[in-house]
Design a protein around this motif. Structure first.
Motif, PDB file in Angstrom:
ATOM      1  N   LEU A 114      37.558  46.204  48.356  1.00  0.00           N
ATOM      2  CA  LEU A 114      36.189  45.963  47.895  1.00  0.00           C
ATOM      3  C   LEU A 114      36.133  45.521  46.434  1.00  0.00           C
ATOM      4  O   LEU A 114      35.197  44.820  46.031  1.00  0.00           O
ATOM      5  CB  LEU A 114      35.337  47.223  48.077  1.00  0.00           C
ATOM      6  CG  LEU A 114      35.022  47.625  49.520  1.00  0.00           C
ATOM      7  CD1 LEU A 114      34.288  48.952  49.559  1.00  0.00           C
ATOM      8  CD2 LEU A 114      34.205  46.549  50.220  1.00  0.00           C
ATOM      9  N   GLU A 115      37.137  45.910  45.650  1.00  0.00           N
ATOM     10  CA  GLU A 115      37.165  45.536  44.237  1.00  0.00           C
ATOM     11  C   GLU A 115      37.975  44.273  43.983  1.00  0.00           C
ATOM     12  O   GLU A 115      38.029  43.774  42.857  1.00  0.00           O
ATOM     13  CB  GLU A 115      37.744  46.687  43.401  1.00  0.00           C
ATOM     14  CG  GLU A 115      36.921  47.955  43.432  1.00  0.00           C
ATOM     15  CD  GLU A 115      35.534  47.769  42.840  1.00  0.00           C
ATOM     16  OE1 GLU A 115      35.393  46.935  41.910  1.00  0.00           O
ATOM     17  OE2 GLU A 115      34.594  48.444  43.301  1.00  0.00           O
ATOM     18  N   ASP A 116      38.621  43.762  45.014  1.00  0.00           N
ATOM     19  CA  ASP A 116      39.424  42.548  44.858  1.00  0.00           C
ATOM     20  C   ASP A 116      38.496  41.346  44.722  1.00  0.00           C
ATOM     21  O   ASP A 116      37.302  41.415  45.046  1.00  0.00           O
ATOM     22  CB  ASP A 116      40.345  42.377  46.076  1.00  0.00           C
ATOM     23  CG  ASP A 116      41.493  41.421  45.791  1.00  0.00           C
ATOM     24  OD1 ASP A 116      41.663  41.017  44.616  1.00  0.00           O
ATOM     25  OD2 ASP A 116      42.213  41.070  46.738  1.00  0.00           O
ATOM     26  N   GLU A 117      39.046  40.219  44.265  1.00  0.00           N
ATOM     27  CA  GLU A 117      38.223  39.040  44.070  1.00  0.00           C
ATOM     28  C   GLU A 117      38.999  37.773  44.416  1.00  0.00           C
ATOM     29  O   GLU A 117      40.235  37.765  44.453  1.00  0.00           O
ATOM     30  CB  GLU A 117      37.725  38.956  42.626  1.00  0.00           C
ATOM     31  CG  GLU A 117      38.827  38.836  41.596  1.00  0.00           C
ATOM     32  CD  GLU A 117      38.291  38.847  40.166  1.00  0.00           C
ATOM     33  OE1 GLU A 117      37.171  39.334  39.963  1.00  0.00           O
ATOM     34  OE2 GLU A 117      39.011  38.356  39.271  1.00  0.00           O
ATOM     35  N   VAL A 118      38.243  36.727  44.695  1.00  0.00           N
ATOM     36  CA  VAL A 118      38.807  35.394  44.894  1.00  0.00           C
ATOM     37  C   VAL A 118      38.245  34.476  43.821  1.00  0.00           C
ATOM     38  O   VAL A 118      37.164  34.719  43.282  1.00  0.00           O
ATOM     39  CB  VAL A 118      38.490  34.830  46.298  1.00  0.00           C
ATOM     40  CG1 VAL A 118      39.215  35.613  47.368  1.00  0.00           C
ATOM     41  CG2 VAL A 118      36.985  34.823  46.557  1.00  0.00           C
ATOM     42  N   LYS A 119      39.001  33.432  43.516  1.00  0.00           N
ATOM     43  CA  LYS A 119      38.587  32.484  42.478  1.00  0.00           C
ATOM     44  C   LYS A 119      38.595  31.081  43.057  1.00  0.00           C
ATOM     45  O   LYS A 119      39.528  30.670  43.747  1.00  0.00           O
ATOM     46  CB  LYS A 119      39.543  32.564  41.282  1.00  0.00           C
ATOM     47  CG  LYS A 119      39.133  31.666  40.119  1.00  0.00           C
ATOM     48  CD  LYS A 119      40.000  31.909  38.883  1.00  0.00           C
ATOM     49  CE  LYS A 119      41.404  31.376  39.084  1.00  0.00           C
ATOM     50  NZ  LYS A 119      42.197  31.402  37.826  1.00  0.00           N
ATOM     51  N   THR A 120      37.532  30.326  42.792  1.00  0.00           N
ATOM     52  CA  THR A 120      37.422  28.974  43.323  1.00  0.00           C
ATOM     53  C   THR A 120      38.248  28.000  42.492  1.00  0.00           C
ATOM     54  O   THR A 120      38.457  28.202  41.291  1.00  0.00           O
ATOM     55  CB  THR A 120      35.963  28.504  43.345  1.00  0.00           C
ATOM     56  OG1 THR A 120      35.444  28.481  42.008  1.00  0.00           O
ATOM     57  CG2 THR A 120      35.114  29.438  44.193  1.00  0.00           C
ATOM     58  N   GLN A 121      38.700  26.936  43.139  1.00  0.00           N
ATOM     59  CA  GLN A 121      39.454  25.884  42.485  1.00  0.00           C
ATOM     60  C   GLN A 121      38.656  24.592  42.482  1.00  0.00           C
ATOM     61  O   GLN A 121      37.649  24.459  43.182  1.00  0.00           O
ATOM     62  CB  GLN A 121      40.797  25.690  43.201  1.00  0.00           C
ATOM     63  CG  GLN A 121      41.685  26.929  43.154  1.00  0.00           C
ATOM     64  CD  GLN A 121      42.969  26.749  43.937  1.00  0.00           C
ATOM     65  OE1 GLN A 121      42.973  26.241  45.052  1.00  0.00           O
ATOM     66  NE2 GLN A 121      44.078  27.188  43.361  1.00  0.00           N
TER      67      GLN A 121
END
Length: 317
Positions: A114-121
């Motif tokens: 739940l605390e993880d994240e993704v980053k857009t390219q």
């Protein structure tokens, strides 16, 4: 193939029907010789749909350990089929083939999904899909936490309310002429009625020519003139029963199409079940923390919700 994953798309497994639909899409976009272009893309479009259904079928009977990966591959196929209704040259370069998002390859100690994240390219399938299907430009390097993405899915709100012991959204009632919105939203959003109307209309006017209005009744506000047939109606969220919701904290609304939200979560889950197998297996066997209920509910909801949303995208109205 499993009927529940193909019945929505069954008409498209006819080249005659599909060419007609693709030609209509291309003609509406002003593409030169739409009939010829529909012949060129027809088999690719059908192949993507077929492979998407096959992956979903396998995922539905697969062990939880590999289910996210199969759903992710199927989801990508449906995205590519959708893009072909707008971009007949897809893929025109290798830049649009990458996933378009990234996440940490190595998870920290005491990792919580739940605390993880993704980053857009800058480039890739994600940005191309948003651009072609929703005319949206994304910001390179934008980060999204999983818990914030889950909030954007109305189907998960009952679970979130139970787990957090707090209600995160208003259910918006539909009426023949509009939507009934609880009047206490004005205090919640710190807005006057006129400011709230401007807030709604900022999103509505971008994709609709209909005249809207916001009126006060005894207990509710009535938003009239909303085009209920649109594919994406921010800031409103909709569950699989086609019920509308508004987040109580407007700052938590990401204003992303739900298919983009589903993709970002599914991408991260697919990476975890491939590269973080120890943590993934521990989660499945120990039920530690609150990640498991979110993930399981998401995977149960995903196929039916995503197929409905993709079907909306590819049909010609």
């Amino acid at each position: 193939m499993n009927k529940e994953f193909t019945e929505r798309f069954l008409p498209y497994f006819s080249t005659t029907y599909t060419r007609t639909i693709l030609s209509s899409h291309y003609q509406s976009l002003g593409i030169t010789d739409p009939t010829r272009q529909s012949y060129a893309t027809c088999y690719s479009f059908i192949s993507h749909l077929k492979h998407g259904c096959l992956y979903y079928q396998q995922a539905s009977t697969a062990p939880l350990e590999i289910k996210p990966l199969l759903f992710f591959y199927g989801f990508i196929q449906f995205m590519k089929a959708s893009i072909l209704t707008k971009d007949y040259q897809y893929p025109s370069s290798s830049q649009v083939l990458a996933h378009g998002v990234t996440t940490r390859k190595r998870k920290k100690d005491a990792y919580l999904f739940l605390e993880d994240e993704v980053k857009t390219q800058r480039n890739g399938l994600y940005s191309h899909f948003l651009s072609q299907m929703f005319h949206m430009k994304h910001v390179e390097g934008e980060r999204y936490k999983m818990k914030n993405l889950f909030i954007q899915i109305a189907d998960l709100h009952p679970l979130i309310t139970t787990l957090t012991n707090s209600s995160i959204s208003y259910q918006i009632k539909k009426r023949a002429k509009g939507l009934l919105i609880p009047s206490d939203i004005l205090d919640q959003y710190h807005m006057t009625q006129n400011r709230l109307y401007q807030y709604f209309n900022k999103f509505i006017s971008e994709q609709s020519q209909k005249q809207t209005s916001l009126q006060a009744s005894e207990k509710d506000l009535i938003l009239n003139g909303l085009d209920m047939n649109r594919k994406y109606i921010p800031p409103f969220l909709m569950n699989k029963e086609k019920e509308f919701f508004l987040l109580k904290d407007k700052e938590t609304h990401l204003l992303l199409p739900e298919l983009a939200v589903l993709y970002l979560i599914l991408y991260n889950l697919s990476m975890i079940c491939r590269y973080e197998v120890e943590w993934w297996n521990d989660l499945i066997s120990t039920y530690e923390g609150m990640d498991y209920p979110y993930i399981l509910t998401f995977l149960d909801m995903l196929p039916y919700k995503s197929i409905h949303l993709f079907h909306q995208l590819i049909q010609f109205k």
